[in-house]
Design a protein around this motif. Sequence first.
Motif, short mmCIF file in Angstrom:
data_model
loop_
_atom_site.label_atom_id
_atom_site.label_comp_id
_atom_site.label_asym_id
_atom_site.label_seq_id
_atom_site.Cartn_x
_atom_site.Cartn_y
_atom_site.Cartn_z
N GLN A 1 -2.07 46.56 14.89
CA GLN A 1 -1.58 46.04 16.17
C GLN A 1 -0.77 47.13 16.84
N LEU B 1 6.08 46.04 5.24
CA LEU B 1 5.34 44.78 5.23
C LEU B 1 4.60 44.59 3.92
N VAL C 1 5.76 42.27 20.95
CA VAL C 1 6.14 41.46 19.79
C VAL C 1 5.02 41.50 18.78
N ALA C 2 5.37 41.61 17.52
CA ALA C 2 4.36 41.60 16.47
C ALA C 2 3.74 40.21 16.36
N SER C 3 2.44 40.18 16.12
CA SER C 3 1.72 38.93 15.95
C SER C 3 2.00 38.34 14.57
N GLN C 4 2.53 37.13 14.53
CA GLN C 4 2.78 36.49 13.24
C GLN C 4 1.47 36.21 12.52
N GLU C 5 0.42 35.88 13.26
CA GLU C 5 -0.89 35.66 12.67
C GLU C 5 -1.36 36.92 11.93
N LEU D 1 0.60 39.44 10.79
CA LEU D 1 1.47 39.71 9.64
C LEU D 1 1.10 38.80 8.47
N ASP D 2 0.78 37.54 8.77
CA ASP D 2 0.37 36.60 7.71
C ASP D 2 -0.95 37.03 7.07
#
Length: 315
Positions: free
Chosen positions: A32, A177, A216-220, A222-223
């Motif tokens: 990203q 991460l 903003v980093a995508s939480q999707e 990162l998950d």
Amino acid sequence: MTESKTEPTTHTGRGTGTDAVTVRVPAKVNVQLAVGAARPDGFHDLANVFLAVGLYDEVTVTPADELRITCEGPDADQVPLDATNLAARAALELARRYGVEPGVHLHIAKDIPVAGGMAGGSADGAGALLACDALWGTHASREELLDICAELGSDVPFSLVGGAALGVGRGEQLRTLEVGATFHWVFAIAERGLSTPAVFREFDRMNEGVRIPEPVASQELLDALAKGDAGALARAVSNDLQPAALSLFPALADTLAAGRNAGALAALVSGSGPTTAFLAADAESARAVADALRASGTCRTVRVTDGPAPGATVV
């Protein structure tokens, strides 16, 4: 800037008693790259999710009468051999902080594409810094090494750290991460390079008058990294610089299409380009995508690898 905790002393440049130190340092792909508006200092705030991958440069340092740089490998003739090279800048800054005479021969063995959006120059800077620290016995702390890396450039700290990380600010402020599995990648190397500053200028031109949200980093995403889910990662990858790279290098669209048509789960420009990156479901799928890209005539060469890979390492 974090200053050294001790008063500078003069070193001879043979702090370890060895005549050579080699450091291996990886390429990166941005899974990203969210880009904010241009700041007053000319930089852009970023939410930059880095993944180190198994393509490496090696930087070997040996004592010399004066600082000099040599380079070998693909497109080595495009690598500057003067003080603008990040490897040279890294050596000079470490020498300045510790009172070391910067007489060192820096030899770079290139395997990361040059001007390809995979942080090859940044990798060389991080590699030279770690190698000179070992050669000179300066024993700089991890924090100070990262501080010097941040002075050198936005991608250099990640080249030192490797693995996977979220970079904020202009990309140099890192948070490590978790990655739950190995991800398989194919990289298509373009016929020519792209200048990172030129791509950012084109981004600014294309977004003139547009309100750009805070990155903003995508939480999707990162998950998906944490779970090791290639399908979910493919749905979440993004690169805000891709339209600008395609504007400057329209033929990259054909490369992206060739990889998608060959079964890649995701296709995107790597960083500022022009290398294009293709996420595959597994090693066999990656080989199939690579074969199709080679046959497509849309790129100069193709590399298959995986990640995450370790950061700069003395070998």
